[in-house]
Write a protein that holds these residues in place. Structure first.
Motif, PDB file in Angstrom:
ATOM      1  N   GLN A 126      -1.231   6.388   1.902  1.00  0.00           N
ATOM      2  CA  GLN A 126      -2.651   6.565   2.211  1.00  0.00           C
ATOM      3  C   GLN A 126      -3.391   5.242   2.357  1.00  0.00           C
ATOM      4  O   GLN A 126      -4.588   5.221   2.639  1.00  0.00           O
ATOM      5  CB  GLN A 126      -3.334   7.410   1.118  1.00  0.00           C
ATOM      6  CG  GLN A 126      -2.912   8.867   1.120  1.00  0.00           C
ATOM      7  CD  GLN A 126      -1.520   9.071   0.512  1.00  0.00           C
ATOM      8  OE1 GLN A 126      -1.140   8.403  -0.436  1.00  0.00           O
ATOM      9  NE2 GLN A 126      -0.772   9.992   1.087  1.00  0.00           N
ATOM     10  N   ASP A 158     -13.441  -1.728  -6.824  1.00  0.00           N
ATOM     11  CA  ASP A 158     -13.032  -1.028  -5.606  1.00  0.00           C
ATOM     12  C   ASP A 158     -13.405  -1.842  -4.379  1.00  0.00           C
ATOM     13  O   ASP A 158     -14.519  -2.357  -4.279  1.00  0.00           O
ATOM     14  CB  ASP A 158     -13.691   0.344  -5.516  1.00  0.00           C
ATOM     15  CG  ASP A 158     -13.181   1.304  -6.575  1.00  0.00           C
ATOM     16  OD1 ASP A 158     -12.054   1.097  -7.073  1.00  0.00           O
ATOM     17  OD2 ASP A 158     -13.902   2.252  -6.908  1.00  0.00           O
ATOM     18  N   ALA A 207       0.839  -1.198   0.000  1.00  0.00           N
ATOM     19  CA  ALA A 207       0.000   0.000   0.000  1.00  0.00           C
ATOM     20  C   ALA A 207       0.874   1.250   0.000  1.00  0.00           C
ATOM     21  O   ALA A 207       1.995   1.246   0.499  1.00  0.00           O
ATOM     22  CB  ALA A 207      -0.905   0.001   1.228  1.00  0.00           C
ATOM     23  N   ASP A 208       0.317   2.318  -0.560  1.00  0.00           N
ATOM     24  CA  ASP A 208       1.008   3.604  -0.512  1.00  0.00           C
ATOM     25  C   ASP A 208       0.753   4.239   0.861  1.00  0.00           C
ATOM     26  O   ASP A 208       0.056   3.653   1.703  1.00  0.00           O
ATOM     27  CB  ASP A 208       0.563   4.502  -1.677  1.00  0.00           C
ATOM     28  CG  ASP A 208      -0.880   4.955  -1.605  1.00  0.00           C
ATOM     29  OD1 ASP A 208      -1.523   4.814  -0.541  1.00  0.00           O
ATOM     30  OD2 ASP A 208      -1.375   5.466  -2.620  1.00  0.00           O
ATOM     31  N   TYR A 261      -3.684   2.871  -0.117  1.00  0.00           N
ATOM     32  CA  TYR A 261      -4.223   2.374  -1.386  1.00  0.00           C
ATOM     33  C   TYR A 261      -3.283   1.339  -1.998  1.00  0.00           C
ATOM     34  O   TYR A 261      -2.056   1.479  -1.939  1.00  0.00           O
ATOM     35  CB  TYR A 261      -4.422   3.522  -2.385  1.00  0.00           C
ATOM     36  CG  TYR A 261      -5.511   4.478  -1.976  1.00  0.00           C
ATOM     37  CD1 TYR A 261      -6.843   4.177  -2.222  1.00  0.00           C
ATOM     38  CD2 TYR A 261      -5.193   5.673  -1.348  1.00  0.00           C
ATOM     39  CE1 TYR A 261      -7.841   5.054  -1.839  1.00  0.00           C
ATOM     40  CE2 TYR A 261      -6.194   6.549  -0.959  1.00  0.00           C
ATOM     41  CZ  TYR A 261      -7.509   6.239  -1.205  1.00  0.00           C
ATOM     42  OH  TYR A 261      -8.496   7.097  -0.829  1.00  0.00           O
ATOM     43  N   THR A 307     -13.015  -1.761   0.012  1.00  0.00           N
ATOM     44  CA  THR A 307     -12.607  -1.098   1.242  1.00  0.00           C
ATOM     45  C   THR A 307     -12.386  -2.167   2.283  1.00  0.00           C
ATOM     46  O   THR A 307     -13.270  -2.987   2.532  1.00  0.00           O
ATOM     47  CB  THR A 307     -13.692  -0.111   1.732  1.00  0.00           C
ATOM     48  OG1 THR A 307     -13.888   0.879   0.718  1.00  0.00           O
ATOM     49  CG2 THR A 307     -13.276   0.545   3.021  1.00  0.00           C
ATOM     50  N   LYS A 352      -3.184  -1.857  -5.423  1.00  0.00           N
ATOM     51  CA  LYS A 352      -3.810  -2.197  -6.695  1.00  0.00           C
ATOM     52  C   LYS A 352      -3.308  -3.550  -7.188  1.00  0.00           C
ATOM     53  O   LYS A 352      -2.135  -3.868  -7.067  1.00  0.00           O
ATOM     54  CB  LYS A 352      -3.454  -1.116  -7.718  1.00  0.00           C
ATOM     55  CG  LYS A 352      -4.091  -1.282  -9.058  1.00  0.00           C
ATOM     56  CD  LYS A 352      -3.730  -0.102  -9.944  1.00  0.00           C
ATOM     57  CE  LYS A 352      -4.427  -0.175 -11.273  1.00  0.00           C
ATOM     58  NZ  LYS A 352      -4.123   0.992 -12.107  1.00  0.00           N
TER      59      LYS A 352
END
Length: 65
Positions: A20, A57, A17-18, A22, A59, A24
């Protein structure tokens, strides 16, 4: 894993994850994918997600240890 016509396939991918949070994955095949998320200070989270029916997407909510 992916199960179709009695044939089961499994592949593993990882991502980071970055800052923040996120992340992918690309080029996922059809069907349900199991997502396991680990982060320092949190309980591991696991969920199953079908990109075709639930969209791309996701969460992931994690509980602190």
């Amino acid at each position: 894993f992916h199960d179709e016509n009695g044939i089961r396939t499994t592949a593993r991918r990882s991502s980071a994850a970055d800052p923040q949070g996120y992340f992918k994955f690309t080029q996922l095949g059809p069907g349900t994918h199991r997502l396991i998320v680990n982060a320092d200070g949190y309980q591991p989270a696991q969920l199953n997600h079908d990109v075709a029916t639930e969209g791309s997407d996701v969460t992931v909510e994690m509980s602190a240890r």
